[in-house]
Write a protein that holds these residues in place. Structure first.
Motif, PDB file in Angstrom:
ATOM      1  N   THR A  30       0.783  -1.295  -0.077  1.00  0.00           N
ATOM      2  CA  THR A  30       0.039  -0.001  -0.116  1.00  0.00           C
ATOM      3  C   THR A  30       0.912   1.189  -0.006  1.00  0.00           C
ATOM      4  OG1 THR A  30      -1.634  -1.420   1.248  1.00  0.00           O
ATOM      5  CG2 THR A  30      -1.954   1.111   0.905  1.00  0.00           C
ATOM      6  N   ARG A  31       2.013   1.298   0.839  1.00  0.00           N
ATOM      7  CA  ARG A  31       2.836   2.517   0.992  1.00  0.00           C
ATOM      8  C   ARG A  31       3.303   2.797  -0.122  1.00  0.00           C
ATOM      9  NH1 ARG A  31       6.446   4.341   6.192  1.00  0.00           N
ATOM     10  NH2 ARG A  31       6.870   6.551   5.093  1.00  0.00           N
ATOM     11  N   LEU A  32       4.029   1.561  -1.047  1.00  0.00           N
ATOM     12  CA  LEU A  32       4.686   1.528  -2.020  1.00  0.00           C
ATOM     13  C   LEU A  32       4.165   2.266  -3.063  1.00  0.00           C
ATOM     14  CD1 LEU A  32       7.783   0.810  -3.312  1.00  0.00           C
ATOM     15  CD2 LEU A  32       6.462  -1.329  -3.885  1.00  0.00           C
ATOM     16  N   LEU A  33       2.659   1.960  -3.260  1.00  0.00           N
ATOM     17  CA  LEU A  33       1.874   2.321  -4.160  1.00  0.00           C
ATOM     18  C   LEU A  33       1.793   3.816  -4.063  1.00  0.00           C
ATOM     19  CD1 LEU A  33      -0.764  -0.761  -4.898  1.00  0.00           C
ATOM     20  CD2 LEU A  33       1.161   0.383  -6.418  1.00  0.00           C
ATOM     21  N   ALA A  34       1.200   4.366  -2.979  1.00  0.00           N
ATOM     22  CA  ALA A  34       1.005   5.580  -2.505  1.00  0.00           C
ATOM     23  C   ALA A  34       2.288   6.418  -2.810  1.00  0.00           C
ATOM     24  CB  ALA A  34       0.897   5.721  -1.024  1.00  0.00           C
ATOM     25  N   TYR A  35       3.646   5.805  -2.636  1.00  0.00           N
ATOM     26  CA  TYR A  35       4.711   6.562  -3.018  1.00  0.00           C
ATOM     27  C   TYR A  35       5.011   6.735  -4.691  1.00  0.00           C
ATOM     28  CZ  TYR A  35       9.855   7.520  -3.354  1.00  0.00           C
ATOM     29  OH  TYR A  35      10.940   8.076  -3.956  1.00  0.00           O
ATOM     30  N   SER A  36       4.723   5.694  -5.320  1.00  0.00           N
ATOM     31  CA  SER A  36       4.762   5.480  -6.520  1.00  0.00           C
ATOM     32  C   SER A  36       3.531   6.497  -7.435  1.00  0.00           C
ATOM     33  CB  SER A  36       4.611   4.182  -7.253  1.00  0.00           C
ATOM     34  OG  SER A  36       5.628   3.370  -6.537  1.00  0.00           O
ATOM     35  N   ASP A  37       2.592   6.675  -6.896  1.00  0.00           N
ATOM     36  CA  ASP A  37       1.614   7.403  -7.213  1.00  0.00           C
ATOM     37  C   ASP A  37       2.012   8.943  -7.325  1.00  0.00           C
ATOM     38  OD1 ASP A  37      -0.045   5.192  -7.845  1.00  0.00           O
ATOM     39  OD2 ASP A  37      -1.378   5.556  -6.329  1.00  0.00           O
ATOM     40  N   ALA A  38       2.575   9.173  -6.002  1.00  0.00           N
ATOM     41  CA  ALA A  38       3.045  10.407  -5.879  1.00  0.00           C
ATOM     42  C   ALA A  38       4.200  11.151  -6.984  1.00  0.00           C
ATOM     43  CB  ALA A  38       3.581  10.840  -4.448  1.00  0.00           C
ATOM     44  N   LEU A  39       5.134  10.062  -7.091  1.00  0.00           N
ATOM     45  CA  LEU A  39       6.201  10.125  -8.050  1.00  0.00           C
ATOM     46  C   LEU A  39       5.589  10.434  -9.508  1.00  0.00           C
ATOM     47  CD1 LEU A  39       9.150   7.911  -6.927  1.00  0.00           C
ATOM     48  CD2 LEU A  39       9.201  10.442  -6.992  1.00  0.00           C
ATOM     49  N   LEU A  40       4.735   9.570  -9.732  1.00  0.00           N
ATOM     50  CA  LEU A  40       4.028   9.664 -11.240  1.00  0.00           C
ATOM     51  C   LEU A  40       3.466  10.715 -11.576  1.00  0.00           C
ATOM     52  CD1 LEU A  40       3.156   5.814 -11.685  1.00  0.00           C
ATOM     53  CD2 LEU A  40       5.105   6.994 -12.766  1.00  0.00           C
ATOM     54  N   SER A  41       2.659  11.226 -10.557  1.00  0.00           N
ATOM     55  CA  SER A  41       1.596  12.382 -10.784  1.00  0.00           C
ATOM     56  C   SER A  41       2.659  13.743 -10.991  1.00  0.00           C
ATOM     57  CB  SER A  41       0.953  12.729  -9.436  1.00  0.00           C
ATOM     58  OG  SER A  41       1.521  12.937  -8.293  1.00  0.00           O
ATOM     59  N   PRO A 224     -11.877  -0.815 -14.679  1.00  0.00           N
ATOM     60  CA  PRO A 224     -11.579   0.199 -14.229  1.00  0.00           C
ATOM     61  C   PRO A 224     -10.491   0.351 -13.042  1.00  0.00           C
ATOM     62  CG  PRO A 224     -13.677   0.433 -15.085  1.00  0.00           C
ATOM     63  CD  PRO A 224     -13.186  -0.978 -14.764  1.00  0.00           C
ATOM     64  N   LEU A 225      -9.811   1.130 -12.924  1.00  0.00           N
ATOM     65  CA  LEU A 225      -8.893   1.208 -11.480  1.00  0.00           C
ATOM     66  C   LEU A 225     -10.003   1.719 -10.506  1.00  0.00           C
ATOM     67  CD1 LEU A 225      -5.591   2.900 -12.582  1.00  0.00           C
ATOM     68  CD2 LEU A 225      -6.007   0.388 -12.188  1.00  0.00           C
ATOM     69  N   SER A 226      -9.783   1.355  -9.329  1.00  0.00           N
ATOM     70  CA  SER A 226     -10.607   2.008  -8.295  1.00  0.00           C
ATOM     71  C   SER A 226     -10.509   3.351  -8.078  1.00  0.00           C
ATOM     72  CB  SER A 226     -10.236   1.161  -6.851  1.00  0.00           C
ATOM     73  OG  SER A 226      -8.815   1.860  -6.360  1.00  0.00           O
ATOM     74  N   LYS A 227     -11.592   3.959  -7.786  1.00  0.00           N
ATOM     75  CA  LYS A 227     -11.893   5.304  -7.460  1.00  0.00           C
ATOM     76  C   LYS A 227     -10.954   5.937  -6.315  1.00  0.00           C
ATOM     77  CE  LYS A 227     -15.184   6.649  -3.977  1.00  0.00           C
ATOM     78  NZ  LYS A 227     -15.489   7.988  -3.495  1.00  0.00           N
ATOM     79  N   GLU A 228     -10.452   5.088  -5.559  1.00  0.00           N
ATOM     80  CA  GLU A 228      -9.653   5.489  -4.631  1.00  0.00           C
ATOM     81  C   GLU A 228      -8.302   6.085  -5.191  1.00  0.00           C
ATOM     82  OE1 GLU A 228     -11.444   2.849  -4.017  1.00  0.00           O
ATOM     83  OE2 GLU A 228     -12.621   3.788  -2.490  1.00  0.00           O
ATOM     84  N   ARG A 229      -7.684   5.074  -6.144  1.00  0.00           N
ATOM     85  CA  ARG A 229      -6.572   5.348  -6.955  1.00  0.00           C
ATOM     86  C   ARG A 229      -6.770   6.553  -7.809  1.00  0.00           C
ATOM     87  NH1 ARG A 229      -2.576   3.563  -4.237  1.00  0.00           N
ATOM     88  NH2 ARG A 229      -2.577   1.392  -3.559  1.00  0.00           N
ATOM     89  N   VAL A 230      -7.650   6.678  -8.460  1.00  0.00           N
ATOM     90  CA  VAL A 230      -7.942   7.761  -9.170  1.00  0.00           C
ATOM     91  C   VAL A 230      -8.114   8.998  -8.640  1.00  0.00           C
ATOM     92  CG1 VAL A 230      -9.736   8.915 -10.916  1.00  0.00           C
ATOM     93  CG2 VAL A 230      -9.302   6.505 -10.753  1.00  0.00           C
ATOM     94  N   GLU A 231      -8.530   9.157  -7.356  1.00  0.00           N
ATOM     95  CA  GLU A 231      -8.353  10.158  -6.440  1.00  0.00           C
ATOM     96  C   GLU A 231      -7.072  10.501  -6.327  1.00  0.00           C
ATOM     97  OE1 GLU A 231     -12.723  10.070  -4.247  1.00  0.00           O
ATOM     98  OE2 GLU A 231     -11.313   8.874  -3.493  1.00  0.00           O
ATOM     99  N   ALA A 232      -6.180   9.262  -5.550  1.00  0.00           N
ATOM    100  CA  ALA A 232      -5.043   9.698  -4.991  1.00  0.00           C
ATOM    101  C   ALA A 232      -4.178  10.312  -6.238  1.00  0.00           C
ATOM    102  CB  ALA A 232      -4.283   8.474  -4.545  1.00  0.00           C
TER     103      ALA A 232
END
Length: 470
Positions: A30-41, A224-232
């Motif tokens: 979970t935390r790894l994905l959150a960090y990756s989402d931040a970097l990609l955004s 589709p990806l979950s709305k939580e991932r889209v929101e993040a």
């Protein structure tokens, strides 16, 4: 089939008990994905910097500059933004397969962040996961045919990186083919789904059996990806846009200490007043960014599930949100009376319009499937339906109105435009009050008409048959 669905993206599904040695070195992703989402955004959004920081001479016409200097850069920015979002989606799909991570996978993921197309590290991550099956999705762990799943997963995940690699190769001798391949990276998932749909309609029993063989595992990979991932991811884009605005204002619009001493006799406030139009442009742009995030937040508060088309519309909206620093740069650069001032306002209006109209399109799309995608309060006839409709329509109407005012009023200036942007929050408050009053009036009118109809019915029932005939 619903029993096979993972609990959530990045969350480990319940599986068989694992050995303590395995658990001691693994953790949820979970935390790894959150960090990756931040970097990609961040990677997706900072692509606007070469566009926003393009220097345009004050004597040069802005319309010609857009065609000569900005048009190609804007096209490259939009394509790059869409490719990064495709890579982000592929990264999420990858970690639907690998639900737990260890130190090696964490380091491999960091290497992935260095190369946004994830080649060749995606294949390495998949190979490592299958070499240590306790890291995988529970369904794959229990499967007797892991080699088949491995091959199929690599085929799905590596399509985008392979196309990017081929585009890089073609760029040395045939650039148009590179653009075609990069376009395929963006639209290949939709083309693939169309081809699969056609095959399913025309295929024979063998193809149907193969489809069902894969469906048990890949149905949620194609959802589709979950709305939580889209929101993040969306929150990351909005946050980075706001940060880019403050970086611009701090870099270019703060007076030098020597200038304050020589020109303004150590009066900092007087020196800052010289940059008044730039600060006004910053506050207006920040308000626009913040309120567009507020509208996005309000929208996804009532969305219970996203569809693929809604995700695509959200990507387009975010791409134009990333263009807001360009609108800030233009309206602050040409704040004084000049032939470019009106055109700078118009460019900013166009960016805001498309950023908000795609949000409105998400809402309209959700209404077509409201039972699956919307909370009951936001559906037709729901308590919040009318206000959500008005809230999402406000920014498209305001940006269109400002655009037409630039065509009608010769005295329309960037100062007036920025003041309009700052006033919009009060329009949100007034809008809520206006919608509530309108709904109350409509309810009272409907209740009065119902009372009149009830009274007439009672009077008719009280009349005798002879009176009724007469």
């Amino acid at each position: 089939m619903s029993a096979l669905r993972p609990q959530a993206e990045g969350e480990a599904a319940p599986g068989p008990p694992r050995h303590s040695g395995e658990l001691s070195s693994t953790q949820a992703s979970t935390r790894l994905l959150a960090y990756s989402d931040a970097l990609l955004s961040i990677i997706a959004t900072v692509m606007i910097l070469p566009v926003a920081h393009t220097k345009i001479h004050p004597d040069q016409k802005l319309g010609e500059s857009i065609q000569q200097l900005l048009l190609m850069k804007i096209a490259v920015y939009l394509m790059t933004f869409l490719i990064v979002t495709v890579a982000w989606a592929a990264h999420i799909r990858l970690f639907q397969v690998i639900e737990l991570i260890d130190d090696v996978l964490a380091l491999l993921n960091l290497a992935c962040m260095m190369l946004i197309t994830f080649l060749p590290y995606t294949a390495v991550i998949v190979a490592y996961g299958f070499y240590h099956p306790y890291l995988l999705n529970h369904q794959i762990q229990m499967s007797e045919n892991q080699a088949f799943y491995k091959h199929h997963i690599l085929q799905i995940i590596l399509r985008g990186p392979v196309l990017c690699f081929l585009a890089a190769v073609f760029s040395f001798f045939f650039i148009p083919m590179s653009y075609v391949l990069l376009g395929l990276v963006i639209f290949l998932p939709h083309i693939t789904r169309l081809i699969i749909w056609c095959k399913n309609k025309t295929g024979g029993p063998e193809e149907e059996e193969e489809r069902h063989r894969l469906e048990a595992f890949t149905f949620y990979l194609n959802e589709p990806l979950s709305k939580e991932r889209v929101e993040a991811f969306s929150d990351g884009v909005y946050a980075i846009v706001a940060t880019l605005l403050i970086l611009d204002i701090c870099e270019d619009n703060v007076p030098d200490s020597k200038e304050v001493k020589d020109r303004f006799h150590d009066r900092l406030i007087e020196a800052l007043s010289e940059y008044g139009p730039n600060f006004l442009a910053y506050f207006a742009s920040f308000v626009t960014t913040g309120l567009l995030w507020f509208v996005h937040h309000s929208l996804f508060l009532y969305i219970t599930k996203t569809t693929r088309f809604m995700g695509l519309l959200n990507t387009f909206s975010l791409a134009f949100i990333g263009g807001l620093p360009l609108g800030y740069q233009l309206t602050s650069e040409f704040a004084e009376k000049s032939h470019n001032e009106i055109e700078a306002i118009q460019v900013s209006c166009v960016i805001t319009f498309f950023a908000s109209i795609f949000q409105f399109a998400i809402w309209i799309t959700a209404l077509f499937h409201e039972r699956e995608t919307l909370h009951p309060l936001a559906r037709y006839g729901g308590k919040e339906h009318a206000f959500m409709f008005a809230k999402l329509a406000l920014y498209p109407c305001v940006s269109l109105g400002a655009f037409f005012l630039t065509c009608l009023l010769s005295k329309f200036s960037t100062a007036i435009f920025h003041i309009m942007q700052i006033v919009v929050p009060f329009a949100f408050l007034a809008l809520r009050i206006l919608v509530r009053i309108s709904l109350a009036i409509m309810k009272s009118v409907l209740s009065l008409s119902r009372r009149k109809s009830v009274v007439l019915d009672e009077e008719e029932t009280c009349l005798s048959p002879a009176e009724t005939l007469s």
